[in-house]
Motif scaffolding. Structure first.
Motif, PDB file in Angstrom:
ATOM      1  N   SER A 136       0.824  -1.196   0.000  1.00  0.00           N
ATOM      2  CA  SER A 136       0.000   0.000   0.000  1.00  0.00           C
ATOM      3  C   SER A 136       0.863   1.252   0.000  1.00  0.00           C
ATOM      4  O   SER A 136       2.076   1.196   0.192  1.00  0.00           O
ATOM      5  N   SER A 137       0.216   2.376  -0.179  1.00  0.00           N
ATOM      6  CA  SER A 137       0.938   3.641  -0.218  1.00  0.00           C
ATOM      7  C   SER A 137       1.517   4.012   1.143  1.00  0.00           C
ATOM      8  O   SER A 137       2.392   4.864   1.226  1.00  0.00           O
ATOM      9  N   ASN A 138       1.056   3.370   2.221  1.00  0.00           N
ATOM     10  CA  ASN A 138       1.619   3.651   3.541  1.00  0.00           C
ATOM     11  C   ASN A 138       2.508   2.512   4.041  1.00  0.00           C
ATOM     12  O   ASN A 138       2.738   2.373   5.230  1.00  0.00           O
ATOM     13  N   ALA A 139       3.050   1.732   3.104  1.00  0.00           N
ATOM     14  CA  ALA A 139       3.972   0.648   3.469  1.00  0.00           C
ATOM     15  C   ALA A 139       5.275   1.223   3.996  1.00  0.00           C
ATOM     16  O   ALA A 139       5.681   2.325   3.630  1.00  0.00           O
ATOM     17  N   ILE A 140       5.932   0.481   4.857  1.00  0.00           N
ATOM     18  CA  ILE A 140       7.272   0.851   5.308  1.00  0.00           C
ATOM     19  C   ILE A 140       8.240   0.483   4.194  1.00  0.00           C
ATOM     20  O   ILE A 140       8.245  -0.653   3.722  1.00  0.00           O
ATOM     21  N   VAL A 141       9.045   1.442   3.759  1.00  0.00           N
ATOM     22  CA  VAL A 141       9.986   1.225   2.659  1.00  0.00           C
ATOM     23  C   VAL A 141      11.398   1.136   3.222  1.00  0.00           C
ATOM     24  O   VAL A 141      11.839   2.007   3.962  1.00  0.00           O
ATOM     25  N   ILE A 142      12.084   0.060   2.867  1.00  0.00           N
ATOM     26  CA  ILE A 142      13.483  -0.123   3.249  1.00  0.00           C
ATOM     27  C   ILE A 142      14.313   0.116   1.991  1.00  0.00           C
ATOM     28  O   ILE A 142      14.122  -0.557   0.985  1.00  0.00           O
ATOM     29  N   CYS A 143      15.208   1.083   2.052  1.00  0.00           N
ATOM     30  CA  CYS A 143      16.066   1.395   0.905  1.00  0.00           C
ATOM     31  C   CYS A 143      17.386   0.661   1.075  1.00  0.00           C
ATOM     32  O   CYS A 143      18.196   1.020   1.922  1.00  0.00           O
ATOM     33  N   GLY A 144      17.569  -0.362   0.289  1.00  0.00           N
ATOM     34  CA  GLY A 144      18.764  -1.199   0.377  1.00  0.00           C
ATOM     35  C   GLY A 144      18.446  -2.485   1.105  1.00  0.00           C
ATOM     36  O   GLY A 144      17.690  -2.488   2.085  1.00  0.00           O
ATOM     37  N   ILE A 198       5.492  -4.115   4.322  1.00  0.00           N
ATOM     38  CA  ILE A 198       6.901  -3.758   4.225  1.00  0.00           C
ATOM     39  C   ILE A 198       7.351  -4.072   2.802  1.00  0.00           C
ATOM     40  O   ILE A 198       6.991  -5.112   2.252  1.00  0.00           O
ATOM     41  N   VAL A 199       8.140  -3.189   2.232  1.00  0.00           N
ATOM     42  CA  VAL A 199       8.726  -3.456   0.925  1.00  0.00           C
ATOM     43  C   VAL A 199      10.150  -2.917   0.944  1.00  0.00           C
ATOM     44  O   VAL A 199      10.424  -1.885   1.550  1.00  0.00           O
ATOM     45  N   ALA A 200      11.062  -3.651   0.321  1.00  0.00           N
ATOM     46  CA  ALA A 200      12.453  -3.229   0.247  1.00  0.00           C
ATOM     47  C   ALA A 200      12.837  -3.032  -1.211  1.00  0.00           C
ATOM     48  O   ALA A 200      12.341  -3.736  -2.099  1.00  0.00           O
ATOM     49  N   PHE A 201      13.704  -2.070  -1.436  1.00  0.00           N
ATOM     50  CA  PHE A 201      14.244  -1.803  -2.761  1.00  0.00           C
ATOM     51  C   PHE A 201      15.752  -1.963  -2.706  1.00  0.00           C
ATOM     52  O   PHE A 201      16.376  -1.652  -1.698  1.00  0.00           O
ATOM     53  N   SER A 202      16.330  -2.452  -3.787  1.00  0.00           N
ATOM     54  CA  SER A 202      17.777  -2.577  -3.867  1.00  0.00           C
ATOM     55  C   SER A 202      18.217  -2.381  -5.310  1.00  0.00           C
ATOM     56  O   SER A 202      17.520  -2.808  -6.239  1.00  0.00           O
ATOM     57  N   LEU A 203      19.359  -1.753  -5.473  1.00  0.00           N
ATOM     58  CA  LEU A 203      19.947  -1.591  -6.798  1.00  0.00           C
ATOM     59  C   LEU A 203      20.976  -2.677  -7.091  1.00  0.00           C
ATOM     60  O   LEU A 203      21.601  -2.669  -8.145  1.00  0.00           O
ATOM     61  N   ASP A 204      21.136  -3.616  -6.153  1.00  0.00           N
ATOM     62  CA  ASP A 204      22.075  -4.724  -6.305  1.00  0.00           C
ATOM     63  C   ASP A 204      21.300  -5.967  -6.719  1.00  0.00           C
ATOM     64  O   ASP A 204      20.522  -6.511  -5.935  1.00  0.00           O
ATOM     65  N   PRO A 205      21.457  -6.417  -7.961  1.00  0.00           N
ATOM     66  CA  PRO A 205      20.688  -7.567  -8.441  1.00  0.00           C
ATOM     67  C   PRO A 205      20.834  -8.819  -7.571  1.00  0.00           C
ATOM     68  O   PRO A 205      19.869  -9.556  -7.383  1.00  0.00           O
ATOM     69  N   SER A 206      22.021  -9.042  -7.013  1.00  0.00           N
ATOM     70  CA  SER A 206      22.196 -10.240  -6.199  1.00  0.00           C
ATOM     71  C   SER A 206      21.423 -10.135  -4.892  1.00  0.00           C
ATOM     72  O   SER A 206      20.935 -11.133  -4.369  1.00  0.00           O
ATOM     73  N   ARG A 207      21.270  -8.931  -4.361  1.00  0.00           N
ATOM     74  CA  ARG A 207      20.482  -8.737  -3.138  1.00  0.00           C
ATOM     75  C   ARG A 207      18.993  -8.944  -3.421  1.00  0.00           C
ATOM     76  O   ARG A 207      18.260  -9.487  -2.611  1.00  0.00           O
ATOM     77  N   ALA A 239      11.213 -12.456   0.863  1.00  0.00           N
ATOM     78  CA  ALA A 239      11.072 -11.050   1.238  1.00  0.00           C
ATOM     79  C   ALA A 239      10.618 -10.235   0.028  1.00  0.00           C
ATOM     80  O   ALA A 239      11.040 -10.503  -1.094  1.00  0.00           O
ATOM     81  N   PRO A 240       9.776  -9.233   0.236  1.00  0.00           N
ATOM     82  CA  PRO A 240       9.318  -8.393  -0.872  1.00  0.00           C
ATOM     83  C   PRO A 240      10.383  -7.377  -1.269  1.00  0.00           C
ATOM     84  O   PRO A 240      10.382  -6.238  -0.810  1.00  0.00           O
ATOM     85  N   VAL A 241      11.326  -7.801  -2.106  1.00  0.00           N
ATOM     86  CA  VAL A 241      12.427  -6.939  -2.536  1.00  0.00           C
ATOM     87  C   VAL A 241      12.265  -6.658  -4.024  1.00  0.00           C
ATOM     88  O   VAL A 241      12.078  -7.573  -4.819  1.00  0.00           O
ATOM     89  N   ILE A 242      12.355  -5.394  -4.376  1.00  0.00           N
ATOM     90  CA  ILE A 242      12.158  -4.954  -5.747  1.00  0.00           C
ATOM     91  C   ILE A 242      13.448  -4.303  -6.237  1.00  0.00           C
ATOM     92  O   ILE A 242      14.087  -3.552  -5.500  1.00  0.00           O
ATOM     93  N   PHE A 243      13.814  -4.591  -7.478  1.00  0.00           N
ATOM     94  CA  PHE A 243      14.977  -3.934  -8.062  1.00  0.00           C
ATOM     95  C   PHE A 243      14.594  -2.507  -8.397  1.00  0.00           C
ATOM     96  O   PHE A 243      13.658  -2.243  -9.142  1.00  0.00           O
ATOM     97  N   GLY A 244      15.320  -1.570  -7.811  1.00  0.00           N
ATOM     98  CA  GLY A 244      15.055  -0.166  -8.093  1.00  0.00           C
ATOM     99  C   GLY A 244      15.551   0.716  -6.971  1.00  0.00           C
ATOM    100  O   GLY A 244      16.072   0.247  -5.969  1.00  0.00           O
ATOM    101  N   ASP A 245      15.366   2.005  -7.169  1.00  0.00           N
ATOM    102  CA  ASP A 245      15.798   3.006  -6.215  1.00  0.00           C
ATOM    103  C   ASP A 245      14.617   3.379  -5.332  1.00  0.00           C
ATOM    104  O   ASP A 245      13.668   4.023  -5.792  1.00  0.00           O
ATOM    105  N   GLY A 246      14.641   2.985  -4.082  1.00  0.00           N
ATOM    106  CA  GLY A 246      13.551   3.236  -3.155  1.00  0.00           C
ATOM    107  C   GLY A 246      13.389   4.691  -2.788  1.00  0.00           C
ATOM    108  O   GLY A 246      12.351   5.097  -2.260  1.00  0.00           O
ATOM    109  N   ALA A 247      14.378   5.503  -3.076  1.00  0.00           N
ATOM    110  CA  ALA A 247      14.298   6.929  -2.759  1.00  0.00           C
ATOM    111  C   ALA A 247      13.521   7.712  -3.803  1.00  0.00           C
ATOM    112  O   ALA A 247      13.181   8.869  -3.588  1.00  0.00           O
ATOM    113  N   ARG A 248      13.213   7.075  -4.913  1.00  0.00           N
ATOM    114  CA  ARG A 248      12.499   7.783  -5.992  1.00  0.00           C
ATOM    115  C   ARG A 248      11.034   7.500  -5.971  1.00  0.00           C
ATOM    116  O   ARG A 248      10.491   6.575  -5.771  1.00  0.00           O
TER     117      ARG A 248
END
Length: 121
Positions: free
Chosen positions: A64-72, A94-103, A112-121
């Motif tokens: 959701s739009s009020n999810a906790i976002v973990i950057c990295g 909770i959703v996490a973003f990472s720019l490291d494909p292996s992560r 874990a809900p990890v998405i490739f991308g920049d969580g700060a954007r």
């Protein structure tokens, strides 16, 4: 396999994450079924090619739009995720973003809900 990943210049910590994420039942051993599930999902291939996996094909989740976002999703990000997950039901998820494909691969393998991308954007 470890040697192949090292030759691709994947950091040792990320290699450990990839192997650890195959251990879906947490017994510190990778059984044949766990290995097959990871390989069938194409996650090992993504790690070997050192590219971002198609997380939509791996995980079916929404947040959701009020999810906790973990950057990295390095050591700190995984620690924060585990702490939040153990706290119980988080309103919004909770959703996490990472720019490291292996992560991203390691996170996807561990569920874990990890998405490739920049969580700060």
């Amino acid at each position: 396999l470890r040697v192949a990943l090292i030759k691709l210049h994947i950091p040792y910590a990320a290699i450990a994450d990839i192997f650890t994420s195959f251990d879906s039942n947490g017994d510190n051993e990778i059984c044949r079924a766990e290995w097959k599930a990871g390989c069938d999902a194409g996650l090992l291939e993504a790690a070997l090619q050192n590219k971002a996996p198609d997380t939509e094909a791996i995980l079916d989740f929404s947040f959701s739009s009020n999810a906790i976002v973990i950057c990295g999703f390095g050591k700190m990000g995984r620690g924060v995720y585990k702490m939040l997950k153990s706290a119980g039901n988080i309103d919004g998820g909770i959703v996490a973003f990472s720019l490291d494909p292996s992560r991203v691969t390691a996170g996807a393998l561990s569920g874990a809900p990890v998405i490739f991308g920049d969580g700060a954007r």
